[in-house]
Design a protein around this motif. Structure first.
Motif, short mmCIF file in Angstrom:
data_model
loop_
_atom_site.label_atom_id
_atom_site.label_comp_id
_atom_site.label_asym_id
_atom_site.label_seq_id
_atom_site.Cartn_x
_atom_site.Cartn_y
_atom_site.Cartn_z
N VAL A 29 0.84 -1.21 0.00
CA VAL A 29 0.00 0.00 0.00
C VAL A 29 0.87 1.25 0.00
O VAL A 29 0.62 2.20 -0.76
CB VAL A 29 -0.95 -0.01 1.22
CG1 VAL A 29 -1.69 1.32 1.33
CG2 VAL A 29 -1.93 -1.16 1.12
N GLY A 30 1.90 1.27 0.84
CA GLY A 30 2.78 2.42 0.89
C GLY A 30 3.52 2.65 -0.41
O GLY A 30 3.68 3.80 -0.85
N MET A 31 3.96 1.57 -1.06
CA MET A 31 4.70 1.71 -2.32
C MET A 31 3.82 2.33 -3.40
O MET A 31 4.22 3.27 -4.09
CB MET A 31 5.21 0.34 -2.78
CG MET A 31 5.98 0.37 -4.09
SD MET A 31 6.49 -1.28 -4.61
CE MET A 31 4.88 -2.01 -4.98
N PHE A 32 2.59 1.81 -3.55
CA PHE A 32 1.68 2.36 -4.56
C PHE A 32 1.29 3.81 -4.23
O PHE A 32 1.23 4.66 -5.12
CB PHE A 32 0.43 1.50 -4.67
CG PHE A 32 0.64 0.20 -5.40
CD1 PHE A 32 1.02 0.20 -6.73
CD2 PHE A 32 0.46 -1.01 -4.77
CE1 PHE A 32 1.22 -0.99 -7.42
CE2 PHE A 32 0.66 -2.20 -5.43
CZ PHE A 32 1.04 -2.20 -6.77
N GLY A 33 1.01 4.08 -2.96
CA GLY A 33 0.60 5.43 -2.58
C GLY A 33 1.70 6.46 -2.76
O GLY A 33 1.45 7.56 -3.28
N VAL A 34 2.92 6.12 -2.35
CA VAL A 34 4.03 7.07 -2.50
C VAL A 34 4.36 7.28 -3.97
O VAL A 34 4.66 8.41 -4.39
CB VAL A 34 5.26 6.55 -1.72
CG1 VAL A 34 6.49 7.39 -2.04
CG2 VAL A 34 4.99 6.57 -0.23
N THR A 35 4.30 6.22 -4.77
CA THR A 35 4.54 6.37 -6.20
C THR A 35 3.52 7.29 -6.84
O THR A 35 3.83 8.12 -7.71
CB THR A 35 4.51 4.99 -6.90
OG1 THR A 35 5.46 4.12 -6.27
CG2 THR A 35 4.86 5.12 -8.37
N SER A 36 2.26 7.15 -6.41
CA SER A 36 1.21 8.04 -6.90
C SER A 36 1.53 9.50 -6.58
O SER A 36 1.39 10.39 -7.43
CB SER A 36 -0.14 7.65 -6.29
OG SER A 36 -1.14 8.60 -6.58
N VAL A 83 -0.29 15.61 -2.19
CA VAL A 83 -0.28 15.70 -0.72
C VAL A 83 -1.43 14.87 -0.13
O VAL A 83 -1.24 14.13 0.85
CB VAL A 83 -0.36 17.17 -0.27
CG1 VAL A 83 -0.55 17.25 1.23
CG2 VAL A 83 0.89 17.92 -0.69
N LEU A 84 -2.61 14.97 -0.72
CA LEU A 84 -3.74 14.18 -0.25
C LEU A 84 -3.48 12.68 -0.43
O LEU A 84 -3.95 11.86 0.38
CB LEU A 84 -5.01 14.59 -1.00
CG LEU A 84 -5.60 15.94 -0.60
CD1 LEU A 84 -6.73 16.33 -1.54
CD2 LEU A 84 -6.11 15.89 0.85
N SER A 85 -2.73 12.32 -1.47
CA SER A 85 -2.39 10.92 -1.67
C SER A 85 -1.53 10.38 -0.52
O SER A 85 -1.73 9.26 -0.05
CB SER A 85 -1.64 10.73 -3.00
OG SER A 85 -2.46 11.11 -4.08
N ILE A 86 -0.59 11.20 -0.07
CA ILE A 86 0.27 10.78 1.04
C ILE A 86 -0.55 10.63 2.32
O ILE A 86 -0.41 9.65 3.06
CB ILE A 86 1.41 11.79 1.24
CG1 ILE A 86 2.33 11.80 0.01
CG2 ILE A 86 2.20 11.47 2.50
CD1 ILE A 86 3.41 12.85 0.06
N VAL A 87 -1.44 11.60 2.58
CA VAL A 87 -2.27 11.53 3.79
C VAL A 87 -3.18 10.32 3.73
O VAL A 87 -3.34 9.57 4.71
CB VAL A 87 -3.09 12.82 3.94
CG1 VAL A 87 -4.05 12.71 5.12
CG2 VAL A 87 -2.16 14.02 4.13
N ALA A 88 -3.81 10.10 2.57
CA ALA A 88 -4.72 8.96 2.43
C ALA A 88 -4.00 7.63 2.58
O ALA A 88 -4.51 6.70 3.20
CB ALA A 88 -5.42 9.03 1.06
N THR A 89 -2.79 7.54 2.03
CA THR A 89 -2.03 6.30 2.14
C THR A 89 -1.62 6.04 3.59
O THR A 89 -1.67 4.89 4.06
CB THR A 89 -0.78 6.38 1.25
OG1 THR A 89 -1.18 6.60 -0.11
CG2 THR A 89 0.03 5.09 1.33
N SER A 90 -1.23 7.08 4.30
CA SER A 90 -0.87 6.91 5.72
C SER A 90 -2.05 6.40 6.53
O SER A 90 -1.92 5.48 7.35
CB SER A 90 -0.37 8.24 6.29
OG SER A 90 0.75 8.71 5.57
N LEU A 91 -3.22 6.97 6.30
CA LEU A 91 -4.42 6.51 7.01
C LEU A 91 -4.77 5.08 6.64
O LEU A 91 -5.22 4.29 7.49
CB LEU A 91 -5.59 7.44 6.70
CG LEU A 91 -5.53 8.84 7.30
CD1 LEU A 91 -6.62 9.73 6.73
CD2 LEU A 91 -5.64 8.78 8.82
N ALA A 92 -4.58 4.72 5.38
CA ALA A 92 -4.87 3.35 4.95
C ALA A 92 -3.95 2.34 5.63
O ALA A 92 -4.38 1.25 6.03
CB ALA A 92 -4.74 3.24 3.43
N ILE A 93 -2.68 2.70 5.77
CA ILE A 93 -1.74 1.79 6.44
C ILE A 93 -2.09 1.65 7.90
O ILE A 93 -2.06 0.55 8.48
CB ILE A 93 -0.30 2.31 6.26
CG1 ILE A 93 0.11 2.21 4.78
CG2 ILE A 93 0.67 1.52 7.13
CD1 ILE A 93 1.46 2.84 4.49
#
Length: 212
Positions: A17-24, A152-162
């Motif tokens: 999840v983190g890899m896909f989110g950070v790449t996005s 920026v929202l992608s990073i926040v959303a990915t953190s919450l998902a993890i």
């Protein structure tokens, strides 16, 4: 053993999840620098001609990667906590926090997806009618910061998902461990019942008198 395996699977899913989110997010930041500017838009008659821009493909890839990341997180967390994954999130408080984090992550994802969609639309090659401003014709274009907000929202959303993934998949206490904690065993003390001799061994054998 089962708890260690479950923890390993959770860490692996969180890394995905983190890899896909950070790449996005990275693609979003790159797209911001590649977006169309007024200098790159040409006017032909009363039409604005928008050339092809790398920001279009970058925005599409970023949006897809973000969606894939959150689909993985939702499946790993049991569809936002509706279906508890094997042995996880038995405590109500931890489960509620996991569901809240999952819902917030999806809200952030949808907002980020909307910004990505705006960026993709305004960086699509094609023609649009120019608007008249006084004696000059103007072409609408994407203002700066749209892709940055999406990233920026992608990073926040990915953190919450993890976070939700860890909360909803955390191994619950097993019945054996609970019983073991409730009934501690004495250390170094032999416990048993006293051993009594058998009933038939309590009397000496009967001796017959000698015949005279």
């Amino acid at each position: 053993m089962a708890g260690s395996m479950e923890t390993g699977v959770t860490v692996l899913l969180a890394l995905m999840v983190g890899m896909f989110g950070v790449t996005s997010a990275v693609l979003g930041f790159i797209a911001e620098g590649k977006r169309l500017t007024p200098g790159g838009i040409h006017v032909s008659g009363n039409e604005c001609v928008y050339p092809s821009s790398p920001a279009h493909a970058l925005g599409v890839c970023a949006m897809l990667l973000l969606m894939v990341a959150h689909i993985i997180a939702s499946v790993a967390g049991g569809c936002c906590g509706c279906c508890r994954p094997g042995g996880g999130a038995s405590k109500p408080k931890r489960r509620v926090l996991g569901v809240v984090a999952s819902v917030l992550s999806w809200i952030m994802t949808l907002i980020a997806g909307w910004y990505y969609g705006q960026g993709v639309y305004w960086n699509t090659a094609g023609t649009r009618r120019a608007s008249l401003s006084g004696v000059y014709e103007e072409c609408p274009y994407l203002k700066g910061g749209v892709f940055v907000r999406a990233a920026v929202l992608s990073i926040v959303a990915t953190s919450l998902a993890i976070i939700s993934c860890f909360l909803l998949r955390a191994p619950a206490a097993t019945p054996e461990s609970v019983e073991g904690d409730a009934e501690p065993k004495p250390n170094g003390i032999a416990v048993g019942l006293p051993q009594w001799p058998a009933q038939g061994n309590e009397h000496a054998p009967y001796q017959h008198p000698a015949q005279g």
